[in-house]
Design a protein around this motif. Structure first.
Motif, short mmCIF file in Angstrom:
data_model
loop_
_atom_site.label_atom_id
_atom_site.label_comp_id
_atom_site.label_asym_id
_atom_site.label_seq_id
_atom_site.Cartn_x
_atom_site.Cartn_y
_atom_site.Cartn_z
N ARG A 56 0.83 -1.21 0.00
CA ARG A 56 0.00 0.00 0.00
C ARG A 56 0.86 1.26 0.00
NH1 ARG A 56 -3.57 -2.43 4.54
NH2 ARG A 56 -5.20 -3.43 3.35
N ARG A 59 2.19 1.95 -3.36
CA ARG A 59 1.10 2.44 -4.23
C ARG A 59 0.84 3.92 -3.98
NH1 ARG A 59 -3.46 0.05 -2.31
NH2 ARG A 59 -2.82 -1.94 -3.17
N LYS A 60 0.83 4.34 -2.73
CA LYS A 60 0.57 5.74 -2.39
C LYS A 60 1.64 6.65 -3.01
CE LYS A 60 -1.28 9.24 -0.26
NZ LYS A 60 -2.49 9.85 -0.75
N GLN A 63 1.09 6.79 -6.75
CA GLN A 63 -0.07 7.61 -7.10
C GLN A 63 0.25 9.10 -7.00
OE1 GLN A 63 -2.95 6.04 -4.36
NE2 GLN A 63 -3.82 4.65 -5.88
N GLU A 85 2.84 15.95 1.16
CA GLU A 85 2.24 14.62 0.94
C GLU A 85 3.31 13.59 0.58
OE1 GLU A 85 -0.77 15.17 -2.03
OE2 GLU A 85 -2.26 15.88 -0.58
N ALA A 89 4.31 10.29 2.59
CA ALA A 89 4.21 8.99 1.92
C ALA A 89 5.55 8.24 1.97
CB ALA A 89 3.75 9.17 0.48
#
Length: 190
Positions: A56, A59-60, A63, A85, A89
């Motif tokens: 996960r 993936r973050k 993205q 951000e 992340a």
């Protein structure tokens, strides 16, 4: 007849005693075996969830760095928000990598502190983090926002789309082995 009844009674009593003793001996063994099996299932479930957390986290990061997402998601694009951000992340990604070290994955996050021999998963994660950091710096530099230590956008040879494609490839390599291990854990839990 009375002797025969007494003999059958004695044999029955001895049989009951043997069965009772056998149960007294095997019951703890079977209980321990069951408890050991349950502990192993719990350990496998924990490993599965920690690997899922690493998946996960990658993936973050991906993205946030996706050029299509950046165009759609931030209108107008806010470099400060993007930087915050991305920092969050990448911190979450490092934490997730640290969480799986107990299972034999030694995800060293920088090339300078890497062990002499590393696994393909470790190399893929290190390359992923490195590429993500470079792509983040390039994205900020091209928008006119730089941070201490960032290079100007003219110093990058690759275009952002090429860097993003390489980032995706590093993640695919990492996930190939993680998903394989997760499948093994799911099979073992059954």
């Amino acid at each position: 007849m009375a002797d025969q009844a007494a003999l059958f009674g004695l044999v029955g009593a001895l049989g009951g005693a043997v069965l009772g003793a056998g149960a007294a001996i095997t019951s703890p063994v079977l209980t321990q075996r069951y408890a050991r099996r349950e502990r192993e299932r719990a350990r496998q479930a924990e490993e599965f969830h920690r690997l899922l957390g690493l998946r996960r986290a990658t993936r973050k990061v991906q993205q946030l760095l996706d050029p299509d997402t950046m165009i759609r998601g931030h209108a107008p694009w806010d470099a400060e928000r993007f930087s915050d951000e991305m920092d969050a992340a990448l911190d979450a990604l490092r934490d997730a990598a640290d969480q799986v070290e107990i299972y034999g994955y030694a995800f060293v996050h920088t090339a300078s502190s890497s062990p002499p021999r590393s696994t393909p998963e470790e190399e893929s994660l290190r390359a992923f983090v490195s590429m993500a950091t470079r792509l983040m710096s390039l994205t900020l530099a091209t928008s006119g926002h730089t941070r201490v230590g960032d290079r100007p956008s003219s110093m990058y040879r690759e275009r952002p789309t090429e860097m993003f494609e390489r980032l995706q490839e590093h993640r695919r390599q990492l996930l190939g082995s993680l998903v394989e291990r997760m499948e093994t854990l799911k099979q073992g839990a059954r």
